[in-house]
Design a protein around this motif. Structure first.
Motif, PDB file in Angstrom:
ATOM      1  N   ALA B 246      76.859-101.733 100.093  1.00  0.00           N
ATOM      2  CA  ALA B 246      76.949-102.786  99.169  1.00  0.00           C
ATOM      3  C   ALA B 246      77.704-103.865  99.467  1.00  0.00           C
ATOM      4  O   ALA B 246      77.244-105.115  99.281  1.00  0.00           O
ATOM      5  N   THR B 247      78.989-103.624  99.885  1.00  0.00           N
ATOM      6  CA  THR B 247      79.780-104.535 100.403  1.00  0.00           C
ATOM      7  C   THR B 247      79.321-105.479 101.328  1.00  0.00           C
ATOM      8  O   THR B 247      79.545-106.566 101.369  1.00  0.00           O
ATOM      9  N   LEU B 248      78.599-104.816 102.389  1.00  0.00           N
ATOM     10  CA  LEU B 248      78.046-105.238 103.603  1.00  0.00           C
ATOM     11  C   LEU B 248      76.990-106.305 103.170  1.00  0.00           C
ATOM     12  O   LEU B 248      76.567-107.425 103.645  1.00  0.00           O
ATOM     13  N   ALA B 249      76.317-105.820 102.181  1.00  0.00           N
ATOM     14  CA  ALA B 249      75.106-106.688 101.807  1.00  0.00           C
ATOM     15  C   ALA B 249      75.499-107.719 101.145  1.00  0.00           C
ATOM     16  O   ALA B 249      75.173-109.075 101.456  1.00  0.00           O
ATOM     17  N   ALA B 250      76.670-107.878 100.332  1.00  0.00           N
ATOM     18  CA  ALA B 250      77.076-108.839  99.875  1.00  0.00           C
ATOM     19  C   ALA B 250      77.900-109.883 100.738  1.00  0.00           C
ATOM     20  O   ALA B 250      77.458-111.211 100.844  1.00  0.00           O
ATOM     21  N   GLY B 251      78.146-109.335 101.891  1.00  0.00           N
ATOM     22  CA  GLY B 251      78.775-110.115 103.067  1.00  0.00           C
ATOM     23  C   GLY B 251      77.936-110.820 103.640  1.00  0.00           C
ATOM     24  O   GLY B 251      78.207-111.741 104.383  1.00  0.00           O
ATOM     25  N   ALA B 252      76.334-110.485 103.437  1.00  0.00           N
ATOM     26  CA  ALA B 252      75.505-111.116 104.103  1.00  0.00           C
ATOM     27  C   ALA B 252      75.078-112.491 103.484  1.00  0.00           C
ATOM     28  O   ALA B 252      74.418-113.285 104.150  1.00  0.00           O
ATOM     29  N   CYS B 253      75.628-112.474 102.153  1.00  0.00           N
ATOM     30  CA  CYS B 253      75.335-113.862 101.409  1.00  0.00           C
ATOM     31  C   CYS B 253      75.792-114.973 101.784  1.00  0.00           C
ATOM     32  O   CYS B 253      77.213-114.713 102.500  1.00  0.00           O
ATOM     33  N   ASN B 254      75.329-116.125 101.730  1.00  0.00           N
ATOM     34  CA  ASN B 254      76.127-117.287 101.646  1.00  0.00           C
ATOM     35  C   ASN B 254      75.814-118.005 100.591  1.00  0.00           C
ATOM     36  O   ASN B 254      74.957-119.214 100.931  1.00  0.00           O
ATOM     37  N   PRO B 255      76.130-118.017  99.586  1.00  0.00           N
ATOM     38  CA  PRO B 255      75.417-118.536  98.406  1.00  0.00           C
ATOM     39  C   PRO B 255      76.255-119.880  98.002  1.00  0.00           C
ATOM     40  O   PRO B 255      77.214-119.918  98.549  1.00  0.00           O
ATOM     41  N   ILE B 256      75.585-120.653  97.003  1.00  0.00           N
ATOM     42  CA  ILE B 256      76.066-121.752  96.319  1.00  0.00           C
ATOM     43  C   ILE B 256      76.256-121.535  94.893  1.00  0.00           C
ATOM     44  O   ILE B 256      75.588-120.612  94.272  1.00  0.00           O
ATOM     45  N   ASP B 257      77.105-122.409  94.272  1.00  0.00           N
ATOM     46  CA  ASP B 257      77.079-122.471  92.978  1.00  0.00           C
ATOM     47  C   ASP B 257      76.210-123.382  92.335  1.00  0.00           C
ATOM     48  O   ASP B 257      75.702-124.404  92.885  1.00  0.00           O
ATOM     49  N   ASP B 258      75.099-122.952  91.526  1.00  0.00           N
ATOM     50  CA  ASP B 258      74.255-123.994  90.883  1.00  0.00           C
ATOM     51  C   ASP B 258      74.112-123.710  89.501  1.00  0.00           C
ATOM     52  O   ASP B 258      74.663-122.880  89.083  1.00  0.00           O
ATOM     53  N   VAL B 259      73.025-124.304  88.906  1.00  0.00           N
ATOM     54  CA  VAL B 259      72.906-124.073  87.449  1.00  0.00           C
ATOM     55  C   VAL B 259      72.391-122.772  86.996  1.00  0.00           C
ATOM     56  O   VAL B 259      72.517-122.398  85.959  1.00  0.00           O
ATOM     57  N   ARG B 260      71.939-121.938  88.118  1.00  0.00           N
ATOM     58  CA  ARG B 260      71.322-120.599  87.691  1.00  0.00           C
ATOM     59  C   ARG B 260      72.413-119.562  88.126  1.00  0.00           C
ATOM     60  O   ARG B 260      72.185-118.485  87.423  1.00  0.00           O
ATOM     61  N   GLY B 261      73.700-120.029  88.527  1.00  0.00           N
ATOM     62  CA  GLY B 261      74.576-118.756  88.800  1.00  0.00           C
ATOM     63  C   GLY B 261      75.656-119.327  90.042  1.00  0.00           C
ATOM     64  O   GLY B 261      75.577-120.460  90.489  1.00  0.00           O
ATOM     65  N   THR B 262      76.843-118.576  89.752  1.00  0.00           N
ATOM     66  CA  THR B 262      77.680-118.823  90.562  1.00  0.00           C
ATOM     67  C   THR B 262      77.568-118.106  92.079  1.00  0.00           C
ATOM     68  O   THR B 262      76.940-117.098  92.057  1.00  0.00           O
ATOM     69  N   ALA B 263      78.333-118.790  93.166  1.00  0.00           N
ATOM     70  CA  ALA B 263      78.144-118.220  94.181  1.00  0.00           C
ATOM     71  C   ALA B 263      78.839-116.793  94.223  1.00  0.00           C
ATOM     72  O   ALA B 263      78.177-115.674  94.556  1.00  0.00           O
ATOM     73  N   ARG B 264      79.896-116.513  93.342  1.00  0.00           N
ATOM     74  CA  ARG B 264      80.781-115.183  93.506  1.00  0.00           C
ATOM     75  C   ARG B 264      79.720-114.273  92.629  1.00  0.00           C
ATOM     76  O   ARG B 264      79.665-113.245  93.044  1.00  0.00           O
ATOM     77  N   TYR B 265      78.958-114.685  91.722  1.00  0.00           N
ATOM     78  CA  TYR B 265      78.178-113.827  90.864  1.00  0.00           C
ATOM     79  C   TYR B 265      77.130-113.126  91.808  1.00  0.00           C
ATOM     80  O   TYR B 265      76.730-111.985  91.961  1.00  0.00           O
ATOM     81  N   ARG B 266      76.562-114.280  92.526  1.00  0.00           N
ATOM     82  CA  ARG B 266      75.385-114.012  93.633  1.00  0.00           C
ATOM     83  C   ARG B 266      75.854-112.826  94.524  1.00  0.00           C
ATOM     84  O   ARG B 266      75.133-111.627  94.765  1.00  0.00           O
ATOM     85  N   ARG B 267      76.845-112.938  94.980  1.00  0.00           N
ATOM     86  CA  ARG B 267      77.491-111.894  95.981  1.00  0.00           C
ATOM     87  C   ARG B 267      77.866-110.703  95.255  1.00  0.00           C
ATOM     88  O   ARG B 267      77.173-109.550  95.685  1.00  0.00           O
ATOM     89  N   HIS B 268      78.086-110.702  94.059  1.00  0.00           N
ATOM     90  CA  HIS B 268      78.645-109.496  93.277  1.00  0.00           C
ATOM     91  C   HIS B 268      77.187-108.815  92.955  1.00  0.00           C
ATOM     92  O   HIS B 268      76.932-107.532  93.019  1.00  0.00           O
TER      93      HIS B 268
END
Lengths: 794, 296, 193
Positions: B246-268
């Motif tokens: 799960a941690t490594l899957a989150a690590g594969a993300c390179n998300p942004i903050d936008d109106v739909r959610g925060t980058a941190r939440y997306r990784r989580h």
């Protein structure tokens, strides 16, 4: 005492079918299910043009120049209008303060402000032409919250204010401020065993009515205009439109077209003046229809708010005092901000008996989108905060949150913070008792046949995020108080014209009001009232228009009370005239004409003992009896600007909710399982409609609890999510079962003892859901809506 | 604007060759929104509705050839056994009305990172069949997404079909949205177990500029399952392995903050979905009989 | 461009259609059939739901040119369609006639209309009876979707109803009465079978 089951005396309407108290069906139902009901966006006219609005792309800017030449030269374009084309000296409009430019003049104050208008032979032609209008903006710094709006040297949203609030506000970027002081909060605080304070944030909600702003303006031969439009208050529109067009009100004939929901968002003007301007300029009918994107800019929203509350209580659970400060963001134009401030302040203590209060509510001018009326305004924001406080107080005292509320609940006779006594039933404790007494829905209700998880019943729903993992249940309670009708000394009246006549041998009542039917079912209720009061089977409801006197607004939970009251009043007067006529014509034939109490029942004149004296058809003959009468509720008075004291409200409405939620605590997703409601409605004129209002209001409260929020960029003050893709409202899979318990404790001051009902359920729904989520998660959650980030700390 | 209505695939390819700026429209669920909201005014609209083969599919030995316009509703109803991950993903797309019109070709053509089909295609393994008058080619799904809303198609190419590996093991898909239906993904995750090759594959949506696989997580899990003999034994996966995956899957993300959610939440959220899906699919692999697809 | 298609069993022709127009616009503004509603025009509300060759779709997301030669059912044709289905007449509406494009002006429709018309479909009648109609703007789309659900699944569970209608937003009712209406229509349909 009667000894049989047969009543010895009748009362008016008691034998009439389809009268008040029955769930009669909507008179417009058939047209609405067949698609024939003509909404404002369905209007069509031979040879009509399409109007289009060019809106500002920035929030705050000087307009250096507007170049319309290329747009005007576009084939198919009939007119391009800017501020310079406005025909009359009056260039602004507004509900209370005329601060809103019809078209921007030298400056725009919020993102999406109308700058120019185009009329063309096809909507696409109009859009393309509008895109060719070159507006040179010189951007100005924005003010977006209290700190930036009142900072030294802050840009003024409106310079040179001269409105009647400008004299008493502490800063020109404050629209209106209302303090309320009663008792001695400071002294009482010293007696408190526990003191709880908190900061709360309420997001900007959109009415999100489904029928977009739209209408058709048809120029008339007399130089006037016929306007078909969806609104909440025809005469208020008219009062604002006429001066800007430079026309007398008689030359603007307004007819209410079908209204696709309102919820406060149609109290302000949208396309009304623009459509008329284009029609008068081009000499052709002009239709304007906003798309959803534009609709988010085309109407005001619910005021977002920042609230600070402090409550104290003694160890035995009695509230000692309350202090609060409520800062509402009114955005760039005043709209109904002053009234929202009055509500927020006067209802900030909630339905509780609190003798010592120190309250301040104010609304800001900022460069955010203008905010105004939405279901429950002012009271909704306060209820979210004071109900959170109640739970925290109960927790600090180690008391049951419902019992704590019941212990402090107001009753008939309790004084409001304004010093006004509550002079009709206030069954606050009873409403709470009822929602609490309901059995809870079964645990793990998502398990189908005890085995498989049905994701549709789980947080995340169809998105398949959990099969039960991480899911925790929570239960929460809330109760609220909303004023009914227009307050603070407003002359809140309505007008009804009622005619009784014989058509094809049958007596028929014709009811004509300017009441805006926005879906609430006023037309159903008017027919019921006419049947009850005139004892006829057939009632015709005429289309609402400005050929009859004002009905006031379809807002503030007031229409059944006030226009219903006007219809009742006019019917009673018509009935009296009919009976007079009967006495004149037939009085000599039967002594009862003179001695008995006479009623109209089943198309006949009867005595209260049930004896038939005459057919209505014979009494009326070929003559119609018609009266147009105004009716007003008890007068109210303004709140003192310094102390907030005053008998400002006419009636209150109470509802309580119990929310049961399942929270996926790992992903921060919420599924509301049940939202039980108890509400006192005084008298349910139409029980089916009452339920519909309660369930609909409850669901809008759910929306702001868990998903709905207009997001504004804090740096640019631009709207970030003006679409139904990113402004989410609840679907049928987000909405729980909503069991209802209706109390009918009559308010003797109101027609039939009724209570306005539309808004109260929106108040307590939101804090109940929040309380349930707090109960499930143990988190503080001091803002709404709650987003997954807040529940997961991400 | 011109509306081109080719009656055959060949005509469509010819039209696209002649007008490379033509915007293909099939379900219309992306293109029409952009037109209605005045975000886009293509010179040509190229209607693909009349080309029957785009709405057909063929179940082969190894793969399903899925026509670009097969509506999501049909995938849900008819390809649940062969393409379980995509079938679940299809069920999460927008609304019933949209599922009746939209197809995988549209998701691929738009190449929005939020497209619901992408994680399932990445996890299952697929090739996009692109064709032009110049000929036909198959683009591996891993090479298809080239940037934010950009893909590997040439200007004259159209998507004819997608060749998707038939499931040889359990597959799952979840997406997070802030509403329980009709919602665009804040982020999404897909997982496919491939017992035949003793590998797992993943797909992540809305958490990077393009749909991506969590390759490091896959490699870690492949190795851990192999080393621990899990494929043979069918033992319950150790919580520490699931957590690391799960941690490594989150690590594969390179998300942004936008109106739909925060980058941190997306990784989580990607981590939570990865862990849960590993549990669901592995339970199903172990054959303990509990229905792991839920009612999705 | 010109578009020929069938609406509610009648051949229709629309001329001078701009290529970017949606089926919804053509129905509402060119064919005088404004029953399908324009609430969001982005496929996020379902108010414009029609059946295209039998399948419920958002007509705002169908390009006008895409309906050439195809069959569309709108709320205006729902009663007749359901009547034919009940009579065993199958899915298409017989009695096709050629309609003229460009109907007369819509008039404000707030005048009362006597209820209980015998010509409504079971779903339409149930929406009135159950109180599922308030402002009514979502109603046409919901009716088309609900009728199609009951055609496929005569006795749907509550979860089935919720899923089938999850693409149709309603802002007035809180959906409870809509659920009631679909249950009622299903029950009545069962009684008559």
């Amino acid at each position: 005492m009667p000894t049989t089951g047969t009543p010895t005396s009748l009362s008016q309407g008691s034998r009439t079918r389809g009268g008040i108290g029955e769930s009669t069906l909507r008179p417009d139902g058939t047209l609405k299910v067949t698609g024939e009901f003509a909404y404002s966006s369905d209007m069509w006219h031979e040879d009509m043009l399409w109007g289009h609005t060019l809106r500002s792309t920035v929030a705050h800017a000087e307009i250096r120049s507007i170049d319309i030449a290329e747009a005007l030269a576009t084939p198919g374009v009939h007119a391009v209008l800017t501020y310079d084309d406005l025909p009359a000296p009056v260039k602004n409009y507004g509900l209370e303060i005329q601060d809103t430019p019809v078209l921007a003049h030298g400056k725009v104050r919020h993102h999406g402000e109308p700058v120019a208008l185009v009329a063309a032979d096809h909507p696409e032609t109009a859009r393309r032409a509008a895109a060719k209008i070159r507006v040179d903006y010189a951007e100005l710094p924005v003010v977006t919250d209290e700190a930036s709006a009142t900072a030294p040297g802050a840009p003024l949203v409106h310079e040179g204010r001269g409105d009647h609030h400008s004299g008493h506000v502490p800063h020109p970027n404050i629209v209106h401020r209302q303090p309320i002081v009663r008792g001695d909060a400071g002294e009482a605080a010293a007696r408190a065993d526990v003191i709880v304070s908190g900061d709360y944030v309420f997001g900007m909600q959109d009415q999100a009515f489904l029928g977009p702003e739209s209408g058709l303006a048809v120029p008339a031969e007399d130089g006037g205009v016929d306007l078909y439009v969806a609104t909440q208050w025809l005469h208020s529109d008219l009062r604002q439109i006429a001066p800007v067009l430079g026309l007398p009100e008689e030359k603007i004939r307004m007819t209410l077209s079908g209204v696709g929901g309102a919820f406060g968002g149609r109290e302000d003007l949208s396309m009304q003046i623009h459509g008329c301007l284009l029609a008068l300029r081009t000499g052709k009918p002009v239709k304007m229809v906003y798309n959803r994107f534009e609709s988010f800019f085309g109407h005001v929203h619910r005021h977002p708010a920042k609230l600070w509350y402090e409550h104290g209580a003694t160890r035995d659970g009695r509230i000692t005092h309350m202090r609060c400060r409520i800062v509402l963001d009114g955005g760039a134009y005043a709209s109904s901000s002053p009234a929202v401030v009055g509500n927020a302040a006067s209802l900030s203590a909630g339905p509780y008996a609190i003798d010592h209060v120190d309250i301040e509510a104010l609304a800001l001018y900022t460069n955010n989108p203008p905010c105004g009326a939405m279901r429950g305004f002012g009271a909704v924001q306060a209820c979210f905060a004071y109900e959170a406080q109640m739970d925290r107080l109960a927790a600090a005292l180690d008391m049951d949150p419902v019992e704590f509320r019941q212990l402090n609940a107001m009753e008939q006779g309790t004084l409001m913070p304004t010093g006004q006594p509550v002079d009709s039933p206030a069954p606050v404790a009873e409403l709470l008792r009822r929602v609490k007494a309901r059995p809870l829905p079964p645990e793990q209700q998502w398990l189908v046949a005890g085995e498989e998880a049905d994701v549709r019943a789980l947080p995340g729903g169809l998105s398949n995020t959990t099969h039960g993992e991480g899911v925790v249940r929570g239960v929460g309670y809330a109760v609220g108080i909303k004023n009914v009708g227009f307050s603070e000394g407003f002359d809140d009246y309505s007008t009804a014209r009622v005619r009784l006549e014989v058509i094809a041998g049958e007596p028929v009542a014709v009811v004509h009001t300017a009441m805006a039917e926005v879906g609430q079912g006023g037309v159903t209720v008017h027919a019921q009232i006419a049947r009850t009061e005139l004892g006829v089977a057939q009632v015709t409801i005429q289309p609402a228009d400005t050929r009859v006197g004002s009905a006031g607004s379809t807002s503030a939970s007031r229409q059944t009370y006030v226009t219903g009251g006007a219809v009742k009043h006019a019917c009673e007067a018509v009935r009296e005239k009919v009976l007079e006529r009967g006495r004149r014509l037939f009085g000599t034939y039967h002594p009862a004409w003179a001695t008995a109490e006479l009623l109209l029942e089943g198309g006949k004149v009867v005595t209260d003992a049930g004896e038939v004296l005459a057919d209505l058809a014979d009494v009326l003959g070929d003559e119609a009896v018609e009266l147009e009468l105004e009716w007003r509720h008890r007068p109210t008075e303004a709140f003192d600007l310094r102390t907030g004291q005053g008998h400002g409200h006419v009636q209150y409405s109470f509802a309580a909710h119990r929310a049961v939620v399942e929270v996926d605590t790992e992903l921060g997703l919420v599924k509301v399982i049940e939202l039980a409601v108890a509400q006192d409605v005084g008298k349910a004129l139409n029980p089916l409609s009452v339920e519909g209002q309660i369930q609909g209001g409850t669901t809008q409260g759910l929306g702001i609890a868990v998903m709905e929020e207009i997001l504004i960029d804090p740096v640019t003050a631009k709207v970030r999510n003006p679409s139904f893709t990113d402004y989410l409202i609840p679907t049928i899979l987000d909405t729980p079962t909503i069991p209802i318990d209706v109390l009918e404790l009559a308010d003797d001051h109101a027609p039939y003892g009724l209570r306005g009902i539309g808004e109260a359920p929106t108040l307590s729904s939101t804090p109940a859901v929040l309380a349930a989520i707090r109960n499930a998660t143990g988190l503080e959650l001091n803002r709404t809506p709650v987003r997954p980030e807040h529940l997961t700390g991400t | 604007m011109d509306f081109l209505r080719p009656a055959t695939w060949e005509e469509a390819l010819a039209a696209k060759a002649e007008h490379p700026t033509a915007v293909p429209i099939a379900g219309g669920t992306d293109v029409m929104v952009e037109i209605n909201f005045d975000h886009r005014r293509p010179e040509y609209l190229l209607d693909l509705n009349r080309i029957g083969e785009l709405s057909a599919w063929t179940v082969g030995e190894e793969t399903v050839e899925l026509g670009a316009s097969v509506p999501y509703t049909r995938i849900m109803e008819h390809l649940r056994a062969e393409l379980p991950g995509l079938a679940i993903a299809s069920h999460t797309v927008a609304s019933p009305q949209i599922r009746n019109r939209g197809g995988v070709g549209g998701n691929l053509g738009t190449a929005s990172p939020a497209g619901d089909a992408h994680p399932a295609l990445l996890a299952a393994g697929a090739e996009v069949e692109a064709e032009s008058v110049r000929g036909s080619r198959r683009i591996p799904i891993d090479a298809f997404y080239t940037g934010v809303k950009r893909n590997a198609l040439a200007a004259d190419e159209l998507i004819r079909s997608v060749h998707i590996k038939k499931a040889d093991g359990p597959q799952q898909f979840s997406k997070v949205g802030t509403r329980n239906a009709m919602v665009i993904a804040v982020c999404a995750f897909g997982l496919a177990l491939h017992p035949a090759t003793r590998t797992v594959r993943t797909g992540i949506g809305s958490a990077a500029p393009t749909p991506v696989r969590a390759r490091v997580a896959e490699e870690f899990l492949n190795a851990a399952l192999e080393e621990g003999g899990f494929w043979e034994s069918g033992r319950i996966i150790t919580p520490s392995i699931a957590r690391e995956f799960a941690t490594l899957a989150a690590g594969a993300c390179n998300p942004i903050d936008d109106v739909r959610g925060t980058a941190r939440y997306r990784r989580h959220a990607v981590a939570v979905m990865a862990r849960r899906q590993l549990g669901w699919t592995w339970e199903q692999y172990r054959g303990t009989g509990r229905a792991m697809e839920g009612a999705a | 461009m010109r578009v020929n298609f069938t609406v509610n069993g009648r051949e229709q022709r629309a001329d001078d259609v701009w290529e970017g127009e949606s089926l919804l616009y053509v129905l509402r503004e060119r064919l005088g059939l404004p029953g399908s509603k324009n609430a969001c025009e982005q496929g996020e509300c379902g108010s414009c739901t029609v059946r295209l060759d039998g399948v419920p779709v958002c007509s705002c997301l169908v390009a006008a040119g895409q309906v050439e030669g195809r069959e569309v059912l709108t709320v205006e044709g729902l009663a007749e369609y359901a009547g034919n289905r009940a009579a065993g007449g199958g899915a298409s509406v017989p009695g096709a006639a050629t309609g003229e494009a460009g109907a007369g002006a819509a008039r404000p429709g707030t005048a009362p209309h006597p209820g209980g018309s015998g010509e409504l479909s079971p779903v339409q009648q149930a929406f009135i009876d159950a109180g599922a109609v308030q402002c009514g703007f979502c109603t046409p789309g919901l009716l088309v979707a609900a009728d199609e659900l009951l055609e496929r699944v005569p006795s749907p569970s509550d979860a089935d109803i919720r899923e089938a209608l999850s693409g149709n937003l309603c802002r007035c009712t809180g959906y409870e009465k809509i659920l009631d209406a679909v249950r009622l229509a299903a029950a009545r349909q069962e009684e008559t079978v």
